[in-house]
Design a protein around this motif. Structure first.
Motif, PDB file in Angstrom:
ATOM      1  N   LEU B  53       0.858  -1.183   0.000  1.00  0.00           N
ATOM      2  CA  LEU B  53       0.000   0.000   0.000  1.00  0.00           C
ATOM      3  C   LEU B  53       0.886   1.221   0.000  1.00  0.00           C
ATOM      4  O   LEU B  53       1.900   1.258   0.695  1.00  0.00           O
ATOM      5  N   GLU B  54       0.503   2.237  -0.761  1.00  0.00           N
ATOM      6  CA  GLU B  54       1.267   3.479  -0.780  1.00  0.00           C
ATOM      7  C   GLU B  54       0.295   4.632  -0.580  1.00  0.00           C
ATOM      8  O   GLU B  54      -0.802   4.636  -1.141  1.00  0.00           O
ATOM      9  N   GLY B  55       0.691   5.603   0.240  1.00  0.00           N
ATOM     10  CA  GLY B  55      -0.194   6.729   0.460  1.00  0.00           C
ATOM     11  C   GLY B  55       0.250   7.560   1.633  1.00  0.00           C
ATOM     12  O   GLY B  55       1.460   7.643   1.932  1.00  0.00           O
ATOM     13  N   ASN B  56      -0.709   8.174   2.293  1.00  0.00           N
ATOM     14  CA  ASN B  56      -0.378   8.978   3.468  1.00  0.00           C
ATOM     15  C   ASN B  56      -1.562   9.018   4.414  1.00  0.00           C
ATOM     16  O   ASN B  56      -2.706   8.835   4.004  1.00  0.00           O
ATOM     17  N   LEU B  57      -1.234   9.246   5.682  1.00  0.00           N
ATOM     18  CA  LEU B  57      -2.262   9.427   6.710  1.00  0.00           C
ATOM     19  C   LEU B  57      -2.107  10.831   7.267  1.00  0.00           C
ATOM     20  O   LEU B  57      -0.985  11.240   7.607  1.00  0.00           O
ATOM     21  N   SER B  58      -3.199  11.569   7.329  1.00  0.00           N
ATOM     22  CA  SER B  58      -3.158  12.943   7.827  1.00  0.00           C
ATOM     23  C   SER B  58      -4.152  13.125   8.957  1.00  0.00           C
ATOM     24  O   SER B  58      -5.214  12.496   8.965  1.00  0.00           O
ATOM     25  N   ILE B  59      -3.793  14.017   9.862  1.00  0.00           N
ATOM     26  CA  ILE B  59      -4.747  14.476  10.874  1.00  0.00           C
ATOM     27  C   ILE B  59      -4.943  15.969  10.658  1.00  0.00           C
ATOM     28  O   ILE B  59      -3.971  16.699  10.391  1.00  0.00           O
ATOM     29  N   CYS B  60      -6.188  16.417  10.726  1.00  0.00           N
ATOM     30  CA  CYS B  60      -6.518  17.841  10.621  1.00  0.00           C
ATOM     31  C   CYS B  60      -7.199  18.232  11.928  1.00  0.00           C
ATOM     32  O   CYS B  60      -8.174  17.592  12.334  1.00  0.00           O
ATOM     33  N   VAL B  61      -6.667  19.268  12.561  1.00  0.00           N
ATOM     34  CA  VAL B  61      -7.217  19.657  13.862  1.00  0.00           C
ATOM     35  C   VAL B  61      -7.066  21.169  14.048  1.00  0.00           C
ATOM     36  O   VAL B  61      -6.053  21.754  13.647  1.00  0.00           O
ATOM     37  N   LEU B  62      -8.083  21.805  14.608  1.00  0.00           N
ATOM     38  CA  LEU B  62      -7.995  23.226  14.902  1.00  0.00           C
ATOM     39  C   LEU B  62      -6.916  23.473  15.954  1.00  0.00           C
ATOM     40  O   LEU B  62      -6.666  22.628  16.806  1.00  0.00           O
ATOM     41  N   ASN B  63      -6.326  24.674  15.877  1.00  0.00           N
ATOM     42  CA  ASN B  63      -5.228  24.984  16.797  1.00  0.00           C
ATOM     43  C   ASN B  63      -5.604  24.765  18.262  1.00  0.00           C
ATOM     44  O   ASN B  63      -4.843  24.166  19.028  1.00  0.00           O
ATOM     45  N   ALA B  64      -6.787  25.266  18.637  1.00  0.00           N
ATOM     46  CA  ALA B  64      -7.182  25.169  20.048  1.00  0.00           C
ATOM     47  C   ALA B  64      -7.321  23.705  20.468  1.00  0.00           C
ATOM     48  O   ALA B  64      -6.929  23.324  21.587  1.00  0.00           O
ATOM     49  N   ASP B  65      -7.877  22.903  19.579  1.00  0.00           N
ATOM     50  CA  ASP B  65      -8.042  21.482  19.902  1.00  0.00           C
ATOM     51  C   ASP B  65      -6.690  20.761  19.928  1.00  0.00           C
ATOM     52  O   ASP B  65      -6.476  19.841  20.734  1.00  0.00           O
ATOM     53  N   ALA B  66      -5.770  21.178  19.057  1.00  0.00           N
ATOM     54  CA  ALA B  66      -4.416  20.596  19.076  1.00  0.00           C
ATOM     55  C   ALA B  66      -3.734  20.898  20.403  1.00  0.00           C
ATOM     56  O   ALA B  66      -3.072  20.025  20.994  1.00  0.00           O
ATOM     57  N   CYS B  67      -3.922  22.129  20.884  1.00  0.00           N
ATOM     58  CA  CYS B  67      -3.335  22.494  22.183  1.00  0.00           C
ATOM     59  C   CYS B  67      -3.913  21.612  23.293  1.00  0.00           C
ATOM     60  O   CYS B  67      -3.177  21.142  24.178  1.00  0.00           O
ATOM     61  N   ALA B  68      -5.223  21.382  23.236  1.00  0.00           N
ATOM     62  CA  ALA B  68      -5.862  20.554  24.270  1.00  0.00           C
ATOM     63  C   ALA B  68      -5.323  19.122  24.227  1.00  0.00           C
ATOM     64  O   ALA B  68      -5.064  18.510  25.279  1.00  0.00           O
ATOM     65  N   MET B  69      -5.115  18.623  23.018  1.00  0.00           N
ATOM     66  CA  MET B  69      -4.626  17.248  22.895  1.00  0.00           C
ATOM     67  C   MET B  69      -3.205  17.106  23.418  1.00  0.00           C
ATOM     68  O   MET B  69      -2.876  16.169  24.163  1.00  0.00           O
ATOM     69  N   VAL B  70      -2.332  18.041  23.039  1.00  0.00           N
ATOM     70  CA  VAL B  70      -0.931  17.940  23.486  1.00  0.00           C
ATOM     71  C   VAL B  70      -0.826  18.266  24.983  1.00  0.00           C
ATOM     72  O   VAL B  70       0.053  17.745  25.671  1.00  0.00           O
ATOM     73  N   SER B  71      -1.747  19.096  25.490  1.00  0.00           N
ATOM     74  CA  SER B  71      -1.793  19.334  26.943  1.00  0.00           C
ATOM     75  C   SER B  71      -1.987  18.003  27.674  1.00  0.00           C
ATOM     76  O   SER B  71      -1.340  17.736  28.694  1.00  0.00           O
ATOM     77  N   ASN B  72      -2.880  17.181  27.145  1.00  0.00           N
ATOM     78  CA  ASN B  72      -3.102  15.864  27.764  1.00  0.00           C
ATOM     79  C   ASN B  72      -1.881  14.964  27.642  1.00  0.00           C
ATOM     80  O   ASN B  72      -1.577  14.194  28.557  1.00  0.00           O
ATOM     81  N   MET B  73      -1.193  15.055  26.496  1.00  0.00           N
ATOM     82  CA  MET B  73       0.007  14.219  26.321  1.00  0.00           C
ATOM     83  C   MET B  73       1.064  14.557  27.356  1.00  0.00           C
ATOM     84  O   MET B  73       1.728  13.676  27.889  1.00  0.00           O
ATOM     85  N   LEU B  74       1.251  15.850  27.608  1.00  0.00           N
ATOM     86  CA  LEU B  74       2.352  16.283  28.471  1.00  0.00           C
ATOM     87  C   LEU B  74       1.920  16.563  29.906  1.00  0.00           C
ATOM     88  O   LEU B  74       2.756  16.867  30.761  1.00  0.00           O
TER      89      LEU B  74
END
Lengths: 129, 212
Positions: B53-74
Motif C-alpha cells: 500500500l502506498e499513500g499517506n495518513l493525515s490528521i486535521c485539527v484546529l489549533n485550540a483542539d491541538a493544544c488541548a490534545m498535546v496538553s493531555n500528552m504532556l
C-alpha cells in the motif's frame, strides 16, 4: 547510578518518556538525543555512565536501527542494554532489531502505557546499578 | 479491494482509539459531523508510507483542539501553538499509522513508514485523491477536541522487491540531497564523524587500557 539515554526525534515523546520515568520515581540522570548520530555523540562523552538506551526507530539523519547496529560494533558500548520504543511493532521489525544489536533487551511498541515502560526498564536499571 | 478497505477502516478506527486512550488518556469516538473548517487556523500533520500500500495518513485539527490534545500528552496546560504542539500532533499521527501497520501487516502486506510533516495555516484541505487512489475519512471527538483523520492510499499489485530505496517523503529526499543537517555536511558524513568520535572516546578510556 547509571544514566538513561532517550533517543527520539520527537521532543514531545522524549518529554513523555522522561515524565513516566520521573513519576515512577527512578532517580537516574537522563540524557537526550534527537537522532542516532546525535546519540552517538552523547555516548562518546558518557558511555561509561549510561545504563540503558531507549531508542526510537524512524528518525532523520540516522535511524534507530542504524544507531543500534553501529554501537553494537564498538565493544564497551555494545554492552549497554537497548530498548526500542517505536511504532515499528511488527514481529519482522523486532527480529531485524534483534539481529542488529544482540544486546536488545526490550521492545515497546507505541502507543504504550506508562506501566509498560516502567516495568520494562525497572529490572534493567536494577541490574545496571 | 473491498477486503482491504474494510480492514483499513477497522485498523484506522481502532488505532486512533488506542493511541488516544494510551497516550492522551482520552476516549476518542467517531462522529458524523463534518469538521474540517476552511477559514480557521488549523494544523495538518501527514505521514507517508510505501509498500504493497502506498499513500499517506493525515490528521486535521484546529489549533485550540491541538493544544488541548498535546496538553493531555504532556500533563500541562498549553494554550498557544508551540513547536511542542506541532511535534505532538505529528507524534499522534505517527502512532496511529504505526498501529494501522501492526494490524494489517503480514507476509503479503508490508509497508514502510516515513517521518511526519506538520503544517500550520488557514483554509487548508487534504486533496490528494487521484485515479486508483482511495480515501478513508473519519471525524472524531475526544473530550472537547474534534479532529479528522484522512487515509489516502493506492494498492500495488506486487510490493516493491528488496530494500526500500524509494523516498517516502519528498521533504526527506530534498533534505538528504541538500545535506541539510545544519553544518553543510551530509548525513553520511555526520554519522561517520559521530562514530569516529565514539571510537576515539572508547580508545582513550583509561579503564580499557587505551592510550589517553
Amino acid at each position: 547510578m547509571k544514566k538513561i539515554l532517550v533517543v527520539d526525534d520527537s521532543g514531545v515523546q522524549r518529554k513523555m518518556i522522561i515524565q513516566i520515568i520521573r513519576k515512577a520515581e527512578f532517580q537516574n540522570d537522563i540524557l537526550e538525543a534527537a537522532d542516532g548520530a546525535l546519540a552517538i555523540e552523547v555516548l562518546a562523552g558518557n558511555f561509561q555512565d549510561v545504563g540503558i538506551v531507549l531508542c526510537d526507530w524512524n528518525m532523520p539523519n540516522m535511524s534507530g536501527l542504524e544507531f543500534i547496529a553501529a554501537i553494537a560494533k564498538v565493544p564497551p558500548v555494545a554492552a549497554i542494554p537497548v530498548v526500542m520504543v517505536t511504532t515499528e511493532g511488527t514481529e519482522e521489525k523486532m527480529a531485524e532489531a534483534r539481529a542488529a544489536n544482540p544486546n536488545l533487551v526490550g521492545y515497546i511498541a507505541k502507543p504504550f502505557t506508562p506501566e509498560q515502560l516502567r516495568d520494562t526498564i525497572k529490572p534493567i536499571l536494577a541490574k545496571a546499578g | 479491494m473491498d477486503d482491504i478497505n474494510a480492514t483499513l477502516q477497522t485498523a484506522l478506527n481502532d488505532s486512533v482509539k488506542e493511541a488516544f486512550s494510551m497516550t492522551l488518556s482520552m476516549d476518542a469516538q467517531t462522529i458524523e459531523a463534518e469538521l474540517m473548517p476552511h477559514v480557521q487556523e488549523a494544523i495538518i500533520s501527514s505521514i507517508g508510507f510505501t509498500g504493497k500500500l502506498e499513500g499517506n495518513l493525515s490528521i486535521c485539527v484546529l489549533n485550540a483542539d491541538a493544544c488541548a490534545m498535546v496538553s493531555n500528552m504532556l500533563g500541562m496546560e498549553i494554550t498557544e501553538v508551540t513547536s511542542d504542539v506541532c511535534d505532538g500532533i505529528g507524534e499522534i499521527v505517527n502512532m496511529v499509522l504505526g498501529g494501522v501497520k501492526m494490524k494489517i501487516s503480514g507476509p503479503e502486506m508490508k509497508i514502510e513508514i516515513g517521518i511526519p510533516t506538520t503544517i500550520l495555516g488557514n483554509n487548508m484541505q487534504v486533496l490528494s485523491k487521484k485515479d486508483k487512489t482511495f480515501q478513508l475519512k473519519y471525524n472524531f471527538s475526544a473530550g472537547t477536541a474534534k479532529f479528522t483523520f484522512i487515509l489516502n492510499y493506492k494498492i500495488h499489485e506486487q510490493a516493491p522487491e528488496g530494500p526500500q530505496q524509494k523516498s517516502i517523503n519528498a521533504l526527506e529526499k530534498l533534505s538528504s540531497l541538500m545535506g541539510q543537517n545544519g553544518s553543510g555536511q551530509t548525513a553520511c558524513d555526520a554519522k561517520q564523524n559521530a562514530l569516529d568520535a565514539l571510537n576515539k572516546a572508547v580508545q582513550q578510556d583509561p579503564s580499557k587500557g587505551g592510550r589517553p
